[in-house]
Scaffold this active site. Structure first.
Site, PDB file in Angstrom:
ATOM      1  N   CYS A 109      -2.435  19.879  10.802  1.00  0.00           N
ATOM      2  CA  CYS A 109      -1.621  18.944  10.033  1.00  0.00           C
ATOM      3  C   CYS A 109      -0.242  19.559   9.804  1.00  0.00           C
ATOM      4  O   CYS A 109      -0.133  20.747   9.492  1.00  0.00           O
ATOM      5  CB  CYS A 109      -2.299  18.659   8.690  1.00  0.00           C
ATOM      6  SG  CYS A 109      -1.420  17.488   7.660  1.00  0.00           S
ATOM      7  N   HIS A 152      -6.631  10.359  11.197  1.00  0.00           N
ATOM      8  CA  HIS A 152      -5.946  11.385  10.407  1.00  0.00           C
ATOM      9  C   HIS A 152      -4.796  10.762   9.609  1.00  0.00           C
ATOM     10  O   HIS A 152      -4.658  11.012   8.402  1.00  0.00           O
ATOM     11  CB  HIS A 152      -5.428  12.481  11.350  1.00  0.00           C
ATOM     12  CG  HIS A 152      -4.716  13.600  10.671  1.00  0.00           C
ATOM     13  ND1 HIS A 152      -5.270  14.850  10.520  1.00  0.00           N
ATOM     14  CD2 HIS A 152      -3.484  13.671  10.097  1.00  0.00           C
ATOM     15  CE1 HIS A 152      -4.410  15.639   9.892  1.00  0.00           C
ATOM     16  NE2 HIS A 152      -3.309  14.938   9.624  1.00  0.00           N
ATOM     17  N   GLU A 153      -3.957   9.956  10.270  1.00  0.00           N
ATOM     18  CA  GLU A 153      -2.792   9.373   9.585  1.00  0.00           C
ATOM     19  C   GLU A 153      -3.211   8.336   8.548  1.00  0.00           C
ATOM     20  O   GLU A 153      -2.622   8.271   7.464  1.00  0.00           O
ATOM     21  CB  GLU A 153      -1.807   8.785  10.598  1.00  0.00           C
ATOM     22  CG  GLU A 153      -1.245   9.777  11.600  1.00  0.00           C
ATOM     23  CD  GLU A 153      -0.719  11.069  10.999  1.00  0.00           C
ATOM     24  OE1 GLU A 153      -0.170  11.061   9.873  1.00  0.00           O
ATOM     25  OE2 GLU A 153      -0.851  12.119  11.663  1.00  0.00           O
TER      26      GLU A 153
END
EC number: 3.5.1.88
Length: 185
Positions: A109, A152-153
């Site tokens: 990240c 993830h986003e």
């Protein structure tokens, strides 16, 4: 375009923003095109694949993703692009369907640079979102890097950090020194 500061998980003030569930983006929004351009520039400068608005301090449901082109090497040593770069602007995205099967993969990240861990994700997801032109779009059964980046986003937009998804924290490791260029490079 302008580079934005990427918030960090290890900064307490930043973490408050990163763990906040984001509000929907209201459309039309004249400032959105500039913000999206800034997000792509910031993401590329940090060598990222995705960037969510809360990572630059904006608690709105907006993310950008850039999947690099797929290049294969031919027997003669030349390289050929077999799949082009894919860029996505995701306004108010939502996962509408997800595989019951999991895929565990190494994930990092931009808000925790250099750190990677094994994160379980759905093997595929279907996502609905609005594009920059205000049209509703659907990505069906996204797998691989795109499927992982979407999950993830969207987690970022829900205030969930990738470190919260890691089941075995011993897999979370700092690779920044291993990935740093050597004097010869």
């Amino acid at each position: 375009m302008a580079l934005r500061r990427i918030l960090r998980i290890d900064n307490p003030d930043d973490k408050k923003i990163l763990t906040t569930r984001c509000h929907p983006v209201r459309l039309p929004n004249p400032a959105l095109k500039q913000l999206v351009a800034d997000m792509f520039e910031t993401m590329h400068a940090a060598s990222g694949v995705g960037l969510a608005a809360p990572q630059i301090g904006i608690t709105q449901r907006l993310a950008v993703i850039s999947i690099p082109p797929v290049v294969e090497e031919r027997p003669d040593g030349s390289k050929v692009e077999v799949a082009p770069e894919q860029n996505f602007v995701l306004i108010n995205p939502e996962i509408i369907k997800a595989s019951d099967q999991e895929d565990v993969g190494l994930e990092g990240c931009l808000s925790l640079p250099g750190w990677y861990g094994e994160v379980p994700r759905a093997a595929w997801v279907t996502v609905e979102y609005t594009d920059l032109n205000g049209r509703r779009q659907r990505i069906r059964r996204a797998t691989g890097l795109l499927g992982r980046a979407l999950q993830h986003e969207i987690d970022h937009l829900d205030g969930i950090l990738f470190t919260e998804r890691i089941r075995d924290l011993s897999t979370l490791k700092d690779y920044s020194e291993e990935m740093a260029p050597t004097a010869a490079e």
